[in-house]
Design an enzyme around this catalytic site. Sequence first.
Site, PDB file in Angstrom:
ATOM      1  N   VAL A 131       5.433   0.478   1.059  1.00  0.00           N
ATOM      2  CA  VAL A 131       4.824   1.168  -0.079  1.00  0.00           C
ATOM      3  C   VAL A 131       3.314   1.005   0.001  1.00  0.00           C
ATOM      4  O   VAL A 131       2.810  -0.099   0.192  1.00  0.00           O
ATOM      5  CB  VAL A 131       5.352   0.571  -1.416  1.00  0.00           C
ATOM      6  CG1 VAL A 131       4.576   1.130  -2.605  1.00  0.00           C
ATOM      7  CG2 VAL A 131       6.847   0.836  -1.584  1.00  0.00           C
ATOM      8  N   ALA A 149      -0.698  -2.630  -0.274  1.00  0.00           N
ATOM      9  CA  ALA A 149       0.572  -2.163   0.294  1.00  0.00           C
ATOM     10  C   ALA A 149       1.548  -3.337   0.345  1.00  0.00           C
ATOM     11  O   ALA A 149       1.154  -4.495   0.141  1.00  0.00           O
ATOM     12  CB  ALA A 149       0.359  -1.617   1.700  1.00  0.00           C
ATOM     13  N   LYS A 150       2.772  -3.060   0.607  1.00  0.00           N
ATOM     14  CA  LYS A 150       3.753  -4.119   0.875  1.00  0.00           C
ATOM     15  C   LYS A 150       4.929  -3.496   1.592  1.00  0.00           C
ATOM     16  O   LYS A 150       5.168  -2.292   1.484  1.00  0.00           O
ATOM     17  CB  LYS A 150       4.242  -4.759  -0.436  1.00  0.00           C
ATOM     18  CG  LYS A 150       4.726  -6.175  -0.262  1.00  0.00           C
ATOM     19  CD  LYS A 150       3.563  -7.138  -0.151  1.00  0.00           C
ATOM     20  CE  LYS A 150       4.023  -8.564   0.059  1.00  0.00           C
ATOM     21  NZ  LYS A 150       2.886  -9.493  -0.060  1.00  0.00           N
ATOM     22  N   GLY A 151       5.657  -4.329   2.324  1.00  0.00           N
ATOM     23  CA  GLY A 151       6.845  -3.839   3.009  1.00  0.00           C
ATOM     24  C   GLY A 151       7.919  -4.898   2.991  1.00  0.00           C
ATOM     25  O   GLY A 151       7.671  -6.055   2.635  1.00  0.00           O
TER      26      GLY A 151
END
Length: 423
Positions: free
Chosen positions: A67, A112-114
């Site tokens: 995201v 962001a992050k995943g």
Amino acid sequence: MRAADVASKPKDNPWEMALRQFHRAADLLPLKRGIREFLVQPHRELTVNFPIHMDNGAVKVFTGYRVHHSTVLGPTKGGIRYNLHVDLDEVRALAMWMTWKCALMHLPYGGAKGGVTCDPSSLSKSELERLTRRYATEISVIIGPDRDIPAPDVGTNEQIMAWIMDTLSMHAGHSMPAVVTGKPISIGGSAGRREATGRGVMIIAREAAKTRGLAFSGSRVVVQGFGNVGSVAAYLMHDQGCNAFAVSDVQGGIYNADVVDPRAVLDYVEETGGVAGFPGSNSVSNEELLELPCDFLVPAAIEGQITGENAARIKAKIIVEGANGPTTPDADEILQERGVLVVPDILANAGGVIVSYFEWVQDLASFFWSEAEINERLERIMEQSFAGVAALAKEQEIDLRTSALLFAVRRVADALMTRGIYP
Ligand code: NAD
């Protein structure tokens, strides 16, 4: 799912927590309605389902996410989490917190992050490598040195960053060290990165102690989560004369009425895989550990640990959030009323992304700095940020989280207005 993993799943939805925190700060800002509506949404979200060959010949399908919450201040930046309770709402919340953290620290990044929904401890090394290389390939459409730069988070480490870097480099046909941070030093990682988040927590705890007139040396410290962040925070605070007397991991905690030496606990964890049974200690549950009387409580595990249910029983004087989102908004209100100082995640654990930024800059320039330079720059940024957030909180009579968010949200909103709304 193992019992320990079920127990560790946050009860409060992290995305709802992040939204409540945002709106609380946004209410204090003169934001245009449309700007507020834009800032509250993730800019883009990618969900991927992909198959992996398991060692026993079976094919198993995994789900992953990446995201990008905001691309206003620059390329996006944020960790990758491997955990059984990773879902889109958790990744969204962590991405939004990264936007505010980078903005607060004046880093030229959006958030962001995943993550991949998996239990990394149940995978063999070769399964983990195949999963990582496939996930990296799946998200390669939106990551890159000038687009989005991942880093380690819960359940991922330097090795996993190395596999992602290698995968993207193989696709490009040339080495791309700047595509991830938190890599091993041998392939373009930065001195000081492994310790950076814990070092930042230690610096912030020291600064927070000053505002409360509390002697740092001799203070009593409890740490929840003994991974990268928690273990380093514990031993660096120990080095400063603090007494860490209780620490925990997902299986439970240990305490000793006097002190436990965090480095000795780390050696023990290397041997046994967990803190439980550390010689000379007593066992304590994660719930009990949070409520032990102490000067500093450092939650350094996962979200939603200090809640409306247990906040009234927390006896720490100062909470320094090593984890992202460990304190729910309900708990914040109770702690504020009770005079417990909560130093928010976007300030307290920003050391990691600051040194990740240094790593990215060094990779792009192919020019590397000494550990002393890294630590000195990190310390200066952390001290200045703490001072700014504390001063605004005092001036406006607000808590540190709202103060930090005011700085961050205002910076992103100003940049958005300056860039203009495309087209
Ligand atoms: P890690 O995987 O290295 O360690 C996590 C630790 O927490 C492990 O000891 C694990 O056993 C423990 N844990 C998990 N669930 C728990 C629970 N319910 N109760 C107690 N312990 C539990 O992860 P990390 O990189 O140290 O990250 C910890 C936290 O810090 C996360 O919230 C992460 O988002 C945040 N953070 C990490 C970094 C970084 O640079 N690694 C930077 C900023 C913030």
